[in-house]
Design an enzyme around this catalytic site. Structure first.
Site, short mmCIF file in Angstrom:
data_model
loop_
_atom_site.label_atom_id
_atom_site.label_comp_id
_atom_site.label_asym_id
_atom_site.label_seq_id
_atom_site.Cartn_x
_atom_site.Cartn_y
_atom_site.Cartn_z
N GLU A 82 55.79 76.30 -0.66
CA GLU A 82 54.35 75.98 -0.69
C GLU A 82 54.07 74.56 -1.19
OE1 GLU A 82 51.45 78.90 -1.66
OE2 GLU A 82 53.02 80.32 -2.19
N LYS A 103 59.95 86.07 -0.67
CA LYS A 103 60.15 84.74 -0.08
C LYS A 103 60.88 83.80 -1.04
CE LYS A 103 55.75 83.74 0.59
NZ LYS A 103 55.00 84.86 0.01
N GLY A 114 54.91 88.30 -3.50
CA GLY A 114 55.78 89.37 -3.96
C GLY A 114 56.66 89.98 -2.87
#
Lengths: 292, 277
Positions: free
Chosen positions: A173, A48, A45
């Site tokens: 990620e 990013k 949050g």
């Protein structure tokens, strides 16, 4: 020409102009130079994902400017003619396997380039080459993407973005949900792509060990602001600050701080296990050294 | 007492040539935390789906809390089991976070006043109270997972199955959730079965069950598994930092102890081996 990306005073509001408006980016200034490996870290949050969607104009700043190579993007930029940017800066989103949809792996990888006007024949040749680049076995290419393992699907999705032949590869990620072997393989792939194809890498990650091992620049996001920027060594030299911002240390650095409490000294804080072992060995008594 | 008993379980996907689960037997004692580990594709998630009756085994027997899992008993058994999956997007139904947490209780006919109290308590336990009225779709992956856990906590099951449930959380979020689960386990005498390749999650378990190619390989305490060195990578786990450092020191001719040491243990050993100036 190599692509520089520069943010100047970038603000971004979700649902701007409505009572639900939420500011996701506040006054961001940053630069990503060609060939660099930038890690973007920060709590969930922190902004990013919003930030990286500005890297190829999927989102346009509410105010301020983003320069991508010679293109300037601001809130007045029209959606037309942004396609070349999407080709220059390729983004691999979280769980990219959710976006696989074609009948076969090879068709899926070839989908992107065809979207950019490359003929089917050429796209399939390109797709085959990129599948090789990411280490997907040729026997897999005629299979359905949904028959692949988690790690293989991740590779197929990365190959699909590489088939656009971008200069900047952005990964959100990319190792989430993979097992340790899969994680290591994906990180080695990213490193190799950077070296061999001279790609600029932007990596969103929660893995501080990956930041320590691979990045040369770190951007720390917090509540939509860029709260710190620098080399991994600089970022990880202030554990108190990281703790206050709910961020971790690389595992070797964390252990080094604990060893400091036990009387060991470190000239510079080690970031990796090898650096830690190098500095510890001379501080051990003779009895602890084997004489084989 | 064994709360979960698995006997000679077999399962093969219709499009596959090999068994996904191949003659697996084990049992789990009530109140234990057992982690099932194995690399991607080893059959861990298939096993979890069989345990909760989402798929029916080809042969073998599953007994949960004294009741054999059959098409007739599956609904009763699911009352006792809460399950959190890796990707929380696949398990959201409510328009708001609070609605979503309440969903499981609505299915069980809990009255509204009780429900309101339980929703608030569960959200507090996972640190998501501030998001009560938000849309689940707008939450980050880690936040969604906390909400999914709150939904399970609210129905207080006897058994909690975590299918790579913390893999999307950041390290701190993961530690917080693991602490919540540890607390719940103690308070409610919950049995926890976690399917994971996270070494921290595995370290929280009382015992580890190692699965490879659909087969049961071994069952032992985390300490006994963690000294397997590089083999751990084949088991889908990472090598613990203490073992990596021992390895690096050994290459520099340091005579490190052979047995497994956790980080605390290795730091103690290094302290006593430090050169006194």
């Amino acid at each position: 020409m190599a692509t520089d990306i520069t943010f100047e005073q970038v603000d971004y509001w979700y649902q701007a102009g409505t009572p639900f408006a939420v500011q996701a980016l506040k006054n961001i200034d940053l630069q990503i130079t060609p060939g660099s490996f930038t890690a973007v870290i920060g709590q969930t949050g922190s902004g990013k994902s919003t930030l990286i969607q500005h890297l190829n104009a999927l989102l346009k700043p509410s105010s301020g400017t983003v320069k991508i190579g010679d293109r300037v993007i601001n809130n007045e930029t029209k959606n037309k003619h942004l396609k070349p940017l999407r080709k220059k800066v390729g983004i691999v989103f979280q769980f990219p396997e959710n976006q696989l949809f074609e009948e076969t792996v090879i068709k899926d990888i070839a989908f992107g380039p065809q979207n950019f006007g490359i003929s089917e024949t050429d796209a399939l040749v390109l797709a085959k080459r990129m599948a090789g680049e990411v280490g997907l076995d040729e026997a897999l290419l005629k299979r359905s993407p949904f028959d692949l393992s988690g790690g293989q699907m991740r590779r197929a999705a990365i190959a699909g973005v590489l088939a656009l032949e971008p200069e900047v590869l952005v990964l959100d990620e990319p190792t989430a949900g993979l097992d340790p072997r899969g994680r290591l393989e994906i990180m080695q792939l990213v490193t190799r792509l950077r070296q061999e194809q001279n790609l600029t890498i932007v990596l969103i990650t929660h893995q501080m060990d990956d930041v320590a091992n691979y990045a040369n620049q770190v951007i720390v996001m917090g509540h939509g602001e860029l709260i710190k920027q620098g080399t991994p060594r600089k970022i990880f030299s202030d554990p108190k600050w990281l703790e206050d911002h709910q961020l971790g240390l690389p595992s070797a650095t964390k252990m080094a701080y604990e060893l400091q409490q036990a009387g060991f000294t470190f000239k510079t804080m080690p970031l990796t296990v090898e650096e830690l072992a190098d500095q510890l060995t001379p501080q051990l008594s003779k009895g602890a050294i084997s004489h084989e | 007492m064994a709360i979960i008993q698995v006997e000679h379980l077999n399962y093969q996907y219709s499009n596959s040539d090999t068994k996904a689960i191949d003659d697996v037997s084990f049992e789990i004692q009530a109140g234990d935390w057992v982690a099932i580990v194995g690399h991607n594709g080893s059959g861990k998630s298939t096993l979890a789906k069989l345990l909760i009756g989402l798929m029916a085994a080809d042969s073998g027997k599953i007994t949960i809390d004294g009741q054999e899992l059959t098409p007739d008993s599956v609904w009763q058994i699911r009352e006792k089991v809460g399950m959190v999956f890796q990707n929380p997007d696949n398990q959201f139904v409510g328009a708001t976070v609070a609605d979503d947490v309440a969903f499981g209780m609505e299915n069980r006919g809990v009255d509204r006043d009780t429900m309101v109290v339980k929703v608030d308590r569960a959200l507090k336990q996972v640190g998501m109270s501030a998001y009560k009225d938000r849309e689940p779709a707008n939450l980050s992956g880690g936040q969604k997972q906390r909400v999914a856990l709150a939904g399970i906590i609210a129905i207080a099951p006897k058994i909690l199955i975590l299918d790579e449930a913390t893999s999307m959380l950041d390290p701190r979020g993961r530690q917080e959730i693991l602490a919540v689960i540890q607390q719940l386990k103690t308070d409610l005498n919950l049995t926890v079965l976690s399917i994971t390749h996270d070494i921290d999650e595995a370290a929280n378990a009382d015992r580890l069950v190692v699965i490879d190619d659909g087969r049961f390989v071994e069952e032992a305490t985390p300490d006994n598994i963690f000294n397997h060195g590089q083999q751990l990578i084949d088991m889908g786990l990472d090598v613990p930092l203490s073992e990596k450092l021992k390895d690096a020191l050994q290459k520099r001719h340091v005579a490190v102890p052979q047995s497994y040491l956790d980080e605390r243990g290795l730091i103690d050993w290094l302290r006593t081996s430090r050169l006194n100036k």
